[in-house]
Design a protein around this motif. Structure first.
Motif, PDB file in Angstrom:
ATOM      1  N   VAL A  96       7.644   4.961 108.760  1.00  0.00           N
ATOM      2  CA  VAL A  96       8.462   4.930 107.549  1.00  0.00           C
ATOM      3  C   VAL A  96       9.674   4.042 107.765  1.00  0.00           C
ATOM      4  O   VAL A  96      10.299   4.082 108.812  1.00  0.00           O
ATOM      5  N   VAL A  97       9.974   3.245 106.768  1.00  0.00           N
ATOM      6  CA  VAL A  97      11.192   2.445 106.786  1.00  0.00           C
ATOM      7  C   VAL A  97      12.127   2.973 105.713  1.00  0.00           C
ATOM      8  O   VAL A  97      11.718   3.674 104.805  1.00  0.00           O
ATOM      9  N   SER A  98      13.397   2.646 105.784  1.00  0.00           N
ATOM     10  CA  SER A  98      14.416   3.235 104.902  1.00  0.00           C
ATOM     11  C   SER A  98      14.122   3.040 103.417  1.00  0.00           C
ATOM     12  O   SER A  98      14.479   3.871 102.605  1.00  0.00           O
ATOM     13  N   VAL A  99      13.463   1.957 103.045  1.00  0.00           N
ATOM     14  CA  VAL A  99      13.160   1.685 101.639  1.00  0.00           C
ATOM     15  C   VAL A  99      12.301   2.789 101.033  1.00  0.00           C
ATOM     16  O   VAL A  99      12.359   3.064  99.849  1.00  0.00           O
ATOM     17  N   GLU A 100      11.487   3.464 101.833  1.00  0.00           N
ATOM     18  CA  GLU A 100      10.549   4.454 101.339  1.00  0.00           C
ATOM     19  C   GLU A 100      11.136   5.864 101.265  1.00  0.00           C
ATOM     20  O   GLU A 100      10.439   6.805 100.957  1.00  0.00           O
ATOM     21  N   PHE A 101      12.414   6.040 101.541  1.00  0.00           N
ATOM     22  CA  PHE A 101      13.009   7.366 101.561  1.00  0.00           C
ATOM     23  C   PHE A 101      13.241   7.948 100.167  1.00  0.00           C
ATOM     24  O   PHE A 101      13.368   9.144 100.030  1.00  0.00           O
ATOM     25  N   GLY A 102      13.297   7.129  99.123  1.00  0.00           N
ATOM     26  CA  GLY A 102      13.595   7.603  97.774  1.00  0.00           C
ATOM     27  C   GLY A 102      12.768   8.783  97.314  1.00  0.00           C
ATOM     28  O   GLY A 102      13.310   9.832  96.975  1.00  0.00           O
ATOM     29  N   PRO A 103      11.423   8.668  97.290  1.00  0.00           N
ATOM     30  CA  PRO A 103      10.600   9.792  96.836  1.00  0.00           C
ATOM     31  C   PRO A 103      10.747  11.024  97.731  1.00  0.00           C
ATOM     32  O   PRO A 103      10.701  12.156  97.253  1.00  0.00           O
ATOM     33  N   MET A 104      10.930  10.806  99.029  1.00  0.00           N
ATOM     34  CA  MET A 104      11.079  11.947  99.937  1.00  0.00           C
ATOM     35  C   MET A 104      12.391  12.674  99.673  1.00  0.00           C
ATOM     36  O   MET A 104      12.428  13.907  99.635  1.00  0.00           O
ATOM     37  N   ASN A 105      13.463  11.929  99.462  1.00  0.00           N
ATOM     38  CA  ASN A 105      14.751  12.551  99.150  1.00  0.00           C
ATOM     39  C   ASN A 105      14.679  13.318  97.842  1.00  0.00           C
ATOM     40  O   ASN A 105      15.221  14.418  97.720  1.00  0.00           O
ATOM     41  N   GLU A 106      14.001  12.740  96.849  1.00  0.00           N
ATOM     42  CA  GLU A 106      13.850  13.403  95.547  1.00  0.00           C
ATOM     43  C   GLU A 106      13.086  14.719  95.703  1.00  0.00           C
ATOM     44  O   GLU A 106      13.483  15.747  95.161  1.00  0.00           O
ATOM     45  N   LEU A 107      12.005  14.699  96.465  1.00  0.00           N
ATOM     46  CA  LEU A 107      11.213  15.901  96.688  1.00  0.00           C
ATOM     47  C   LEU A 107      12.048  16.975  97.384  1.00  0.00           C
ATOM     48  O   LEU A 107      12.030  18.139  96.995  1.00  0.00           O
ATOM     49  N   LEU A 108      12.798  16.605  98.400  1.00  0.00           N
ATOM     50  CA  LEU A 108      13.643  17.565  99.124  1.00  0.00           C
ATOM     51  C   LEU A 108      14.725  18.140  98.219  1.00  0.00           C
ATOM     52  O   LEU A 108      15.052  19.319  98.316  1.00  0.00           O
ATOM     53  N   SER A 109      15.255  17.335  97.311  1.00  0.00           N
ATOM     54  CA  SER A 109      16.307  17.818  96.410  1.00  0.00           C
ATOM     55  C   SER A 109      15.795  18.897  95.462  1.00  0.00           C
ATOM     56  O   SER A 109      16.560  19.719  94.975  1.00  0.00           O
ATOM     57  N   PHE A 110      14.470  18.916  95.200  1.00  0.00           N
ATOM     58  CA  PHE A 110      13.851  19.953  94.359  1.00  0.00           C
ATOM     59  C   PHE A 110      13.449  21.178  95.166  1.00  0.00           C
ATOM     60  O   PHE A 110      12.874  22.112  94.629  1.00  0.00           O
ATOM     61  N   GLY A 111      13.677  21.163  96.479  1.00  0.00           N
ATOM     62  CA  GLY A 111      13.301  22.293  97.319  1.00  0.00           C
ATOM     63  C   GLY A 111      11.957  22.127  98.013  1.00  0.00           C
ATOM     64  O   GLY A 111      11.435  23.077  98.585  1.00  0.00           O
ATOM     65  N   GLY A 112      11.400  20.929  97.977  1.00  0.00           N
ATOM     66  CA  GLY A 112      10.139  20.670  98.664  1.00  0.00           C
ATOM     67  C   GLY A 112      10.336  20.544 100.165  1.00  0.00           C
ATOM     68  O   GLY A 112      11.468  20.556 100.663  1.00  0.00           O
TER      69      GLY A 112
END
Length: 105
Positions: free
Chosen positions: A2-18
């Protein structure tokens, strides 16, 4: 990896409690917040969407380039859009949990 550009969807998922499951140097670990990410490269191997989430979830096509993703859990997420699992690049998924989930047309 994973490179930093791909963190967006992961951060969004974690913010919802995933939760995410990653592998670093052959060892798996669970990620529940942005602070849990390791400083170096890792493989994303599992995604757990929050149970009974009614907020708009990031669709799986955001994760289509993660070639090591083998586990996906979307339990009790209603309604789940029909195109949620439409990413053709997710053929490596081996464990799929859609229990108590209703798909939309």
């Amino acid at each position: 990896k994973v490179v930093s550009v791909e963190f967006g969807p992961m951060n969004e998922l974690l913010s919802f409690g995933g939760k995410l499951r990653i592998r670093v140097d052959g060892k798996e670990q669970e990620i529940t917040s942005v602070e849990d990410f390791p400083p170096g490269p890792f493989d994303l191997v599992g995604i757990t969407y929050p149970v009974n989430q009614r907020t708009q979830l990031p669709p799986m096509n955001h994760f289509k380039n993660f070639n090591h993703l083998t586990k996906l859990s979307v339990r009790g997420t209603n309604p789940l859009p029909a195109d949620f699992l439409a990413a053709k690049d997710l053929k490596q998924i081996r464990e799929l949990d859609l229990s108590s989930t209703v798909l939309n047309d």
